[in-house]
Design an enzyme around this catalytic site. Structure first.
Site, PDB file in Angstrom:
ATOM      1  N   VAL A  63       0.719  -1.164  -0.141  1.00 50.45           N
ATOM      2  CA  VAL A  63      -0.062   0.033   0.063  1.00 50.45           C
ATOM      3  C   VAL A  63       0.848   1.382  -0.174  1.00 50.45           C
ATOM      4  O   VAL A  63       1.882   1.281   0.679  1.00 50.45           O
ATOM      5  CB  VAL A  63      -0.881   0.118   1.201  1.00 50.45           C
ATOM      6  CG1 VAL A  63      -1.734   1.456   1.254  1.00 50.45           C
ATOM      7  CG2 VAL A  63      -1.889  -1.077   1.359  1.00 50.45           C
ATOM      8  N   ALA A 108       4.554   4.040   2.838  1.00 50.14           N
ATOM      9  CA  ALA A 108       4.088   2.798   2.023  1.00 50.14           C
ATOM     10  C   ALA A 108       4.270   1.811   3.248  1.00 50.14           C
ATOM     11  O   ALA A 108       4.707   1.911   4.426  1.00 50.14           O
ATOM     12  CB  ALA A 108       4.910   2.504   0.967  1.00 50.14           C
ATOM     13  N   LYS A 109       3.663   0.546   3.023  1.00 47.51           N
ATOM     14  CA  LYS A 109       3.815  -0.406   3.931  1.00 47.51           C
ATOM     15  C   LYS A 109       3.594  -1.796   3.096  1.00 47.51           C
ATOM     16  O   LYS A 109       2.686  -1.700   2.103  1.00 47.51           O
ATOM     17  CB  LYS A 109       3.035  -0.601   4.911  1.00 47.51           C
ATOM     18  CG  LYS A 109       3.534  -1.298   6.071  1.00 47.51           C
ATOM     19  CD  LYS A 109       4.764  -0.426   6.941  1.00 47.51           C
ATOM     20  CE  LYS A 109       5.489  -1.240   8.091  1.00 47.51           C
ATOM     21  NZ  LYS A 109       6.373  -0.426   8.924  1.00 47.51           N
ATOM     22  N   GLY A 110       3.950  -2.796   3.429  1.00 44.92           N
ATOM     23  CA  GLY A 110       3.681  -4.236   2.589  1.00 44.92           C
ATOM     24  C   GLY A 110       3.643  -5.202   3.674  1.00 44.92           C
ATOM     25  O   GLY A 110       4.192  -5.386   4.739  1.00 44.92           O
TER      26      GLY A 110
END
Ligand code: NAD
Length: 420
Positions: A63, A108-110
């Protein structure tokens, strides 16, 4: 953890903090709408050949909450509980964290839904390489730069650099940070989160006229953030570490103990419990022992209103992400406790990640002293700005930090001509 706590949706918590900040700034509706929700959300379902030769399908996310101030930046988490709302929340947290410390990134992050404890190295490598390939068209050194998070580490980042560089046909170390030193990691990155946290505590102590020499410190969590914070606050400021905990329990000593011994004990036995010269106390008590500085450095949502009522400290420095639920903030304010919010107190990690990326892009590498001096300059500057904003708006440090951050994102959109 009480039951109501389990129902908290992390993205709703992030939106609550955002709305409070936007109200304070008087942001118009369109700007709010643009910043509130993530810019881009990618879900990937992908096959991985496991050690036994069978295939398993994994689901992962990436995201990108904001690229208003620069390329997106944020970690990758491997955990069975990973879900889209959690990834959205963590991505937005990164946007505001980078904005608070003024580094030129968005957020962001995943994550991948998996249980890394049940996977061997071969499977983790294959899952990582496939996930990296699936998200490769939205990451890159000028697009989105991943880093380690829960159950990912420098080795995971090394596999991603290799996978991405192979596909590009060129060496691209700046695609991720948190790499091993041998392939472009930065000196000081391992200590950076704790170092930043301790710098922020020292600034707050100055403002509150608390002498750190002999100050009593309690820490929940004894991993990268917590154990190194214990060591640094003891070695650099002569503070007294009186209680620490990990997932197996907590230890306490009225007159303090040497955190180096606790680190050695945990390395040898797997836990802080049983450290000579300490008594074992229930794990949750570490949050409520009488102390001057409390550092939650383990999990989110641990400071509930019920716990907040029992907390007996002067400063809380949030080394962990999201340890305090919004309702507990009001109680801590009423008790006059200074809460140094996560977006400031643990921003040392992403700050040195930024340094790593700068070093990768320029090809010039810094000494550890240079890294720490630059980190101190950025973190102390951010503390001063948040502190001034809290005085100006007459709000607590969390609301001040979020307002500063949201204001910076809104300003970037305005300068880019996207919103009025
Ligand atoms: P880590 O895995 O190195 O350490 C986590 C520690 O928490 C371990 O000692 C574990 O035993 C302990 N723990 C787990 N459950 C517990 C419980 N119920 N009670 C007490 N202790 C418990 O992780 P870390 O990197 O130190 O991260 C800790 C927190 O700091 C997380 O919220 C993370 O998001 C945040 N953080 C870390 C970094 C970083 O660079 N490491 C940067 C920013 C934020």
């Amino acid at each position: 953890m009480d039951e109501s706590n389990n129902k908290l949706n992390p993205f709703e918590m992030a939106l609550t903090n955002f709305d409070l900040a936007a109200d304070l700034l008087g942001l118009d509706t369109e700007t709010r709408n643009q910043i509130r929700l993530p810019e881009r959300e990618l879900t990937v379902n992908f096959p991985v050949k496991m050690r036994d030769g069978k295939f398993k399908t994994f689901t992962g996310y990436r995201v990108q909450h904001s690229t208003a101030r620069g390329p997106a930046k944020g970690g990758i988490r491997y955990h069975p509980d990973v879900n889209l709302d959690e990834v959205r929340a963590l991505a937005s947290w990164m946007t505001y964290k980078c904005a608070v410390v003024g580094i030129p990134y968005g957020g962001a992050k995943g994550g991948v839904i998996c249980n890394p404890k049940e996977m061997n190295e071969f499977e983790l490598e294959h899952m990582t390489r496939r996930y990296a390939t699936e998200i490769s068209f939205i990451i890159g050194p000028t697009r989105d730069i991943p880093a380690p998070d829960v159950y990912t580490n420098a080795q995971t980042m090394a596999w991603i650099v290799d996978t991405y560089s192979m596909a590009k046909g060129e060496w691209v170390p700046g695609v991720v940070t948190g790499k091993p030193l041998s392939i472009g990691g930065s000196k000081g990155r391992n200590e950076a989160t704790a170092m930043g946290c301790v710098f922020v505590i020292a600034e707050a102590a100055k403002q509150l006229q608390i002498n750190l020499k002999g100050a009593r410190v309690a820490i929940q969590g004894f991993g990268n953030a917590g154990a190194i914070a214990a060591r640094l606050i003891h070695d650099m400021y002569d503070a007294k570490v009186i209680a620490v905990s990990d997932s197996r329990g907590a230890v306490y000593a009225e007159n303090g103990f040497d955190p180096h011994r606790a680190i050695d004990h945990k390395m040898r036995t797997g836990s802080v419990v049983g450290l000579a010269g300490t008594e074992t106390i229930p794990g949750d008590d570490v949050l409520t022992v009488e102390c001057d500085i409390l550092i939650p450095a383990a999990l989110e949502n641990v400071i509930t209103p019920c716990v907040a009522n029992k907390i007996n400290t002067k400063i809380i420095a949030e080394a962990a992400n999201g340890p305090t639920v919004p309702d507990a903030d009001t109680i801590l304010d009423q008790k006059g406790i200074c809460v140094l919010p996560d977006v400031l107190a643990n921003a040392g990690g992403v700050t040195v990640s930024y340094f790593e990326w700068v070093q990768n892009n320029s090809g010039l590498y810094w000494t550890e002293d240079e890294v720490n001096a630059k980190l101190k300059q950025i973190i102390v500057g951010a503390f001063e700005e948040v502190f001034l904003a809290s005085k100006k708006y007459k709000v607590n440090m969390r609301r001040a930090a979020w307002s500063l951050a949201v204001g910076r994102v809104a300003e970037a959109l305005k300068m880019r001509g996207i919103y009025p």
